[in-house]
Design a protein around this motif. Structure first.
Motif, mmCIF file in Angstrom:
data_model
loop_
_atom_site.group_PDB
_atom_site.id
_atom_site.type_symbol
_atom_site.label_atom_id
_atom_site.label_comp_id
_atom_site.label_asym_id
_atom_site.label_seq_id
_atom_site.Cartn_x
_atom_site.Cartn_y
_atom_site.Cartn_z
ATOM 1 N N VAL A 153 -5.151 -6.818 1.226
ATOM 2 C CA VAL A 153 -5.271 -5.509 1.883
ATOM 3 C C VAL A 153 -6.716 -5.151 2.213
ATOM 4 O O VAL A 153 -6.961 -4.184 2.927
ATOM 5 C CB VAL A 153 -4.614 -4.377 1.047
ATOM 6 C CG1 VAL A 153 -3.132 -4.620 0.896
ATOM 7 C CG2 VAL A 153 -5.289 -4.205 -0.291
ATOM 8 N N ARG B 128 -4.736 -1.422 10.652
ATOM 9 C CA ARG B 128 -3.507 -2.094 10.231
ATOM 10 C C ARG B 128 -2.343 -1.539 11.054
ATOM 11 O O ARG B 128 -2.388 -0.409 11.505
ATOM 12 C CB ARG B 128 -3.192 -1.820 8.775
ATOM 13 C CG ARG B 128 -4.289 -2.152 7.833
ATOM 14 C CD ARG B 128 -3.735 -2.576 6.497
ATOM 15 N NE ARG B 128 -4.803 -2.947 5.601
ATOM 16 C CZ ARG B 128 -5.531 -4.041 5.711
ATOM 17 N NH1 ARG B 128 -5.309 -4.875 6.653
ATOM 18 N NH2 ARG B 128 -6.498 -4.303 4.871
ATOM 19 N N THR C 209 2.596 -1.192 7.804
ATOM 20 C CA THR C 209 1.959 -1.441 6.501
ATOM 21 C C THR C 209 1.959 -0.170 5.669
ATOM 22 O O THR C 209 2.266 -0.198 4.473
ATOM 23 C CB THR C 209 0.508 -1.925 6.702
ATOM 24 O OG1 THR C 209 0.531 -3.096 7.516
ATOM 25 C CG2 THR C 209 -0.165 -2.225 5.377
#
Length: 122
Positions: A54, A77, A81
């Motif tokens: 991440v 992102r 997510t």
């Protein structure tokens, strides 16, 4: 536990240590959503590749390099997510909310709760 004893060293009424696996198994008996939630989140609790994944801001396939961004701002992102993280958090906290609701009902509506309990010992 309140005196500083580690939870995984404590035992339940049947003598089983309160390990992650045992707690997950017992909680999943009444809340089946716990197992998939645990599978998606346990790597965040135990230092793992998920912590690094991440933090990746970008990768370069040619040089096989990964560039990390560790800051107060997330790298870009896909929205999915975040949706997955929020959905998983909701599923993980739902049983706690249900227990809190049951506690409040038992405390403030004791007669109604007792009347709804099975009387056959089950």
């Amino acid at each position: 536990m309140l005196d500083g004893e580690q939870v995984n060293r404590l035992k339940d009424r049947d003598g089983n240590k309160l390990s992650d696996a045992h707690l997950r198994k017992k909680l999943a008996e009444k809340h089946p959503c716990i197992s998939p939630v645990y599978e998606r989140t346990f790597n965040f609790v135990h230092l793992s590749g998920k912590h690094f994944e991440v933090s990746i801001a970008r990768t370069d396939d040619e040089t096989r390099m990964a560039y990390f961004q560790i800051s107060g701002h997330d790298p870009h992102r896909p929205d999915e997510t975040y949706f997955e993280a929020v959905d998983t958090f909701f599923e993980a906290t739902k049983p706690a909310g249900m227990l809190l609701l049951a506690f409040c009902m038992a405390r403030h509506q004791r007669e109604a709760v007792m009347a709804s309990m099975p009387t056959d010992g089950g």
